[in-house]
Design a protein around this motif. Sequence first.
Motif, PDB file in Angstrom:
ATOM      1  N   SER A 114     -10.625  30.603  14.791  1.00  0.00           N
ATOM      2  CA  SER A 114     -11.338  29.339  14.783  1.00  0.00           C
ATOM      3  C   SER A 114     -10.776  28.465  13.674  1.00  0.00           C
ATOM      4  N   SER A 115     -10.575  27.189  13.971  1.00  0.00           N
ATOM      5  CA  SER A 115     -10.037  26.289  12.957  1.00  0.00           C
ATOM      6  C   SER A 115     -10.535  24.887  13.219  1.00  0.00           C
ATOM      7  N   ILE A 116     -10.766  24.167  12.137  1.00  0.00           N
ATOM      8  CA  ILE A 116     -11.162  22.750  12.184  1.00  0.00           C
ATOM      9  C   ILE A 116     -10.123  21.980  11.389  1.00  0.00           C
ATOM     10  N   LYS A 117      -9.483  21.037  12.040  1.00  0.00           N
ATOM     11  CA  LYS A 117      -8.471  20.215  11.388  1.00  0.00           C
ATOM     12  C   LYS A 117      -8.933  18.769  11.433  1.00  0.00           C
ATOM     13  N   ALA A 118      -8.874  18.117  10.286  1.00  0.00           N
ATOM     14  CA  ALA A 118      -9.217  16.700  10.189  1.00  0.00           C
ATOM     15  C   ALA A 118      -7.982  15.930   9.731  1.00  0.00           C
ATOM     16  N   PHE A 119      -7.749  14.772  10.366  1.00  0.00           N
ATOM     17  CA  PHE A 119      -6.568  13.973  10.078  1.00  0.00           C
ATOM     18  C   PHE A 119      -6.996  12.544   9.767  1.00  0.00           C
ATOM     19  N   GLU A 120      -6.403  11.980   8.727  1.00  0.00           N
ATOM     20  CA  GLU A 120      -6.640  10.594   8.359  1.00  0.00           C
ATOM     21  C   GLU A 120      -5.313   9.880   8.194  1.00  0.00           C
ATOM     22  N   VAL A 148     -10.431  24.075  17.331  1.00  0.00           N
ATOM     23  CA  VAL A 148      -9.924  25.119  18.225  1.00  0.00           C
ATOM     24  C   VAL A 148     -10.879  26.305  18.179  1.00  0.00           C
ATOM     25  N   ASN A 149     -11.492  26.600  19.328  1.00  0.00           N
ATOM     26  CA  ASN A 149     -12.424  27.723  19.453  1.00  0.00           C
ATOM     27  C   ASN A 149     -13.490  27.702  18.344  1.00  0.00           C
ATOM     28  N   PRO A 150     -14.208  26.600  18.190  1.00  0.00           N
ATOM     29  CA  PRO A 150     -15.220  26.547  17.127  1.00  0.00           C
ATOM     30  C   PRO A 150     -16.434  27.401  17.475  1.00  0.00           C
ATOM     31  N   THR A 151     -17.071  27.954  16.452  1.00  0.00           N
ATOM     32  CA  THR A 151     -18.310  28.694  16.647  1.00  0.00           C
ATOM     33  C   THR A 151     -19.463  27.712  16.840  1.00  0.00           C
ATOM     34  N   PHE A 152     -20.607  28.265  17.244  1.00  0.00           N
ATOM     35  CA  PHE A 152     -21.778  27.412  17.445  1.00  0.00           C
ATOM     36  C   PHE A 152     -22.205  26.762  16.135  1.00  0.00           C
ATOM     37  N   GLU A 153     -22.140  27.515  15.042  1.00  0.00           N
ATOM     38  CA  GLU A 153     -22.533  26.946  13.753  1.00  0.00           C
ATOM     39  C   GLU A 153     -21.623  25.789  13.360  1.00  0.00           C
ATOM     40  N   GLU A 154     -20.333  25.956  13.578  1.00  0.00           N
ATOM     41  CA  GLU A 154     -19.388  24.893  13.225  1.00  0.00           C
ATOM     42  C   GLU A 154     -19.650  23.638  14.040  1.00  0.00           C
ATOM     43  N   PRO A 169     -16.885  24.908  24.047  1.00  0.00           N
ATOM     44  CA  PRO A 169     -15.600  25.058  24.764  1.00  0.00           C
ATOM     45  C   PRO A 169     -15.653  26.066  25.904  1.00  0.00           C
ATOM     46  N   ASP A 170     -16.591  27.016  25.848  1.00  0.00           N
ATOM     47  CA  ASP A 170     -16.704  28.007  26.926  1.00  0.00           C
ATOM     48  C   ASP A 170     -17.322  27.429  28.187  1.00  0.00           C
ATOM     49  N   ARG A 171     -17.929  26.244  28.088  1.00  0.00           N
ATOM     50  CA  ARG A 171     -18.643  25.674  29.235  1.00  0.00           C
ATOM     51  C   ARG A 171     -18.073  24.332  29.665  1.00  0.00           C
ATOM     52  N   LEU A 172     -16.843  24.081  29.318  1.00  0.00           N
ATOM     53  CA  LEU A 172     -16.257  22.790  29.668  1.00  0.00           C
ATOM     54  C   LEU A 172     -15.987  22.674  31.164  1.00  0.00           C
ATOM     55  N   ASN A 173     -15.855  23.794  31.853  1.00  0.00           N
ATOM     56  CA  ASN A 173     -15.575  23.762  33.288  1.00  0.00           C
ATOM     57  C   ASN A 173     -16.832  23.749  34.138  1.00  0.00           C
ATOM     58  N   ASP A 174     -18.007  23.739  33.491  1.00  0.00           N
ATOM     59  CA  ASP A 174     -19.255  23.748  34.253  1.00  0.00           C
ATOM     60  C   ASP A 174     -19.540  22.396  34.892  1.00  0.00           C
ATOM     61  N   LEU A 175     -18.959  21.320  34.344  1.00  0.00           N
ATOM     62  CA  LEU A 175     -19.220  19.988  34.878  1.00  0.00           C
ATOM     63  C   LEU A 175     -18.505  19.788  36.209  1.00  0.00           C
ATOM     64  N   GLU A 176     -19.114  18.982  37.070  1.00  0.00           N
ATOM     65  CA  GLU A 176     -18.434  18.584  38.300  1.00  0.00           C
ATOM     66  C   GLU A 176     -17.320  17.603  37.964  1.00  0.00           C
ATOM     67  N   SER A 177     -16.368  17.512  38.874  1.00  0.00           N
ATOM     68  CA  SER A 177     -15.216  16.637  38.628  1.00  0.00           C
ATOM     69  C   SER A 177     -15.631  15.185  38.476  1.00  0.00           C
ATOM     70  N   SER A 178     -16.717  14.794  39.138  1.00  0.00           N
ATOM     71  CA  SER A 178     -17.174  13.408  39.037  1.00  0.00           C
ATOM     72  C   SER A 178     -17.832  13.095  37.703  1.00  0.00           C
ATOM     73  N   LEU A 220     -11.998  19.352  21.343  1.00  0.00           N
ATOM     74  CA  LEU A 220     -12.421  20.750  21.311  1.00  0.00           C
ATOM     75  C   LEU A 220     -11.748  21.498  22.459  1.00  0.00           C
ATOM     76  N   ARG A 221     -11.289  22.717  22.183  1.00  0.00           N
ATOM     77  CA  ARG A 221     -10.659  23.551  23.201  1.00  0.00           C
ATOM     78  C   ARG A 221     -10.702  25.009  22.745  1.00  0.00           C
ATOM     79  N   LYS A 222     -10.401  25.921  23.679  1.00  0.00           N
ATOM     80  CA  LYS A 222     -10.468  27.344  23.383  1.00  0.00           C
ATOM     81  C   LYS A 222      -9.221  27.840  22.669  1.00  0.00           C
ATOM     82  N   VAL A 223      -8.042  27.344  23.056  1.00  0.00           N
ATOM     83  CA  VAL A 223      -6.781  27.844  22.495  1.00  0.00           C
ATOM     84  C   VAL A 223      -5.938  26.665  22.025  1.00  0.00           C
TER      85      VAL A 223
END
Length: 442
Positions: A114-120, A148-154, A169-178, A220-223
């Motif tokens: 898991s990683s969080i990157k911030a860019f300015e 990348v693969n953040p935990t729920f707390e993050e 990120p584990d539920r990003l595919n649950d949405l319909e395409s519309s 946000l993404r898994k990998v």
Amino acid sequence: MPNVQNSENLSSQQTVLNLLKKHRLVEEFVHKQDMPRQDLVESLVRKQNLVKMQQILNQLSSVEVSQILEELSSDDQLFVWDQINDERKELVLQDVPISLIQALGKREYKTEKSSIKAFELHEGRLREMEINTRDDLIKVKPIWIDMVNPTFEERVWVGAIFGLELPDPDRLNDLESSARFYVEDTSAVHLRSDFLLDKQDVSQSVTVAFILYQDILFSLRKVDLPVFRLQRLRAMMQPNYVLDSRDVLLDLYAADAEYSADALEDVYQGLRVVSKQVLNNNNIGEQADSTLTAIAHEEDLNGLIRRNVLDTRRAVSFLMRSKLLTKQQSDDVQQILRDIDSLDGHTAFIFDKINFLMDATVGFININQNKVIKRLTVLSVVFMPLNVIAGIGGMSEFSMMTRAIPWPVAYAAFTIGMVIVAWITFELLRLAEKREQPRLSK
């Protein structure tokens, strides 16, 4: 009954608090003692307390666990939090106040998975800021926060800082395409896009969630993906490569189209190898399995690329319709769409080539099978008259006609006659085949 239930809950909560105090006391006592095998004693005592605490915490409801956490100091909160099963943490955090979430966010969450990157922006270039705790994120003014693969707390404490809810990120595919592109009442723009991950062993589409909110891009993404690494490298090296969060998003889509084009080149090179195997090898039937597997693999990758570029087209078209882009950014979108159109034509060409190679492979397999069947047919035709003669030779009349001739001579002559008949039949078949070939060639 309610009084009994409340007393049991209080007893369980008090047991957890007592175990925590006991753990601290035993830990301090063991550290102060200078005894043989001190590490082993400390490990055993620690495991006994932790196992009992974990059992009690698993039996309590999420509300009761949150009440226990609120009564503890910050260090004890983190310690007890680590003893809760990961499956229950999300339920527990839904019942705790925001102050406790912020306290949990002060720990270091950065791990290998898991990683969080911030860019300015700094002097026209993108600069990465090190983010390990919540306070680190408050101090910076990012235009892009990549998770990348953040935990729920993050996700909770990052969302609490900026006032939005970050998806799982584990539920990003649950949405319909519309429902992959929409704008919230808070003016937050949400996008779900597929990015290609092309590896030698397996290729897949990775769904990435984008949120444009308050001039900040959240992703946000898994990998981790090569497209994101390429984009970060370019924006860090080239001055004025990106000017705001929307530039970052558009450049990610442009880099994805470029990455898809490179993957298409790899598909084409792979098909060239397969084409040589199919067209230059007369023994295609012996390696049909590997050839068909290679063609199927390239077809699957080509399909992923086509699906990926179509999804990118929908995303950039949505951004153009939302009127969030400047004129220069709209021109960039037009260029991305032109690149995607060229990729569509290339994927269609590759699909045609794949179909041709598949048909050619199946055709060569059928030809080789026909050759085998032809050999079997010739043998069956050659032995057909022999079967008739052999049947005659086995009749009693043959024995009566040759009773004056010694049987070795009779059966030797009979065998020679069968061989002559077989040879004549074979020659007749060859002659018929030679006469047939010129007619077929016309």
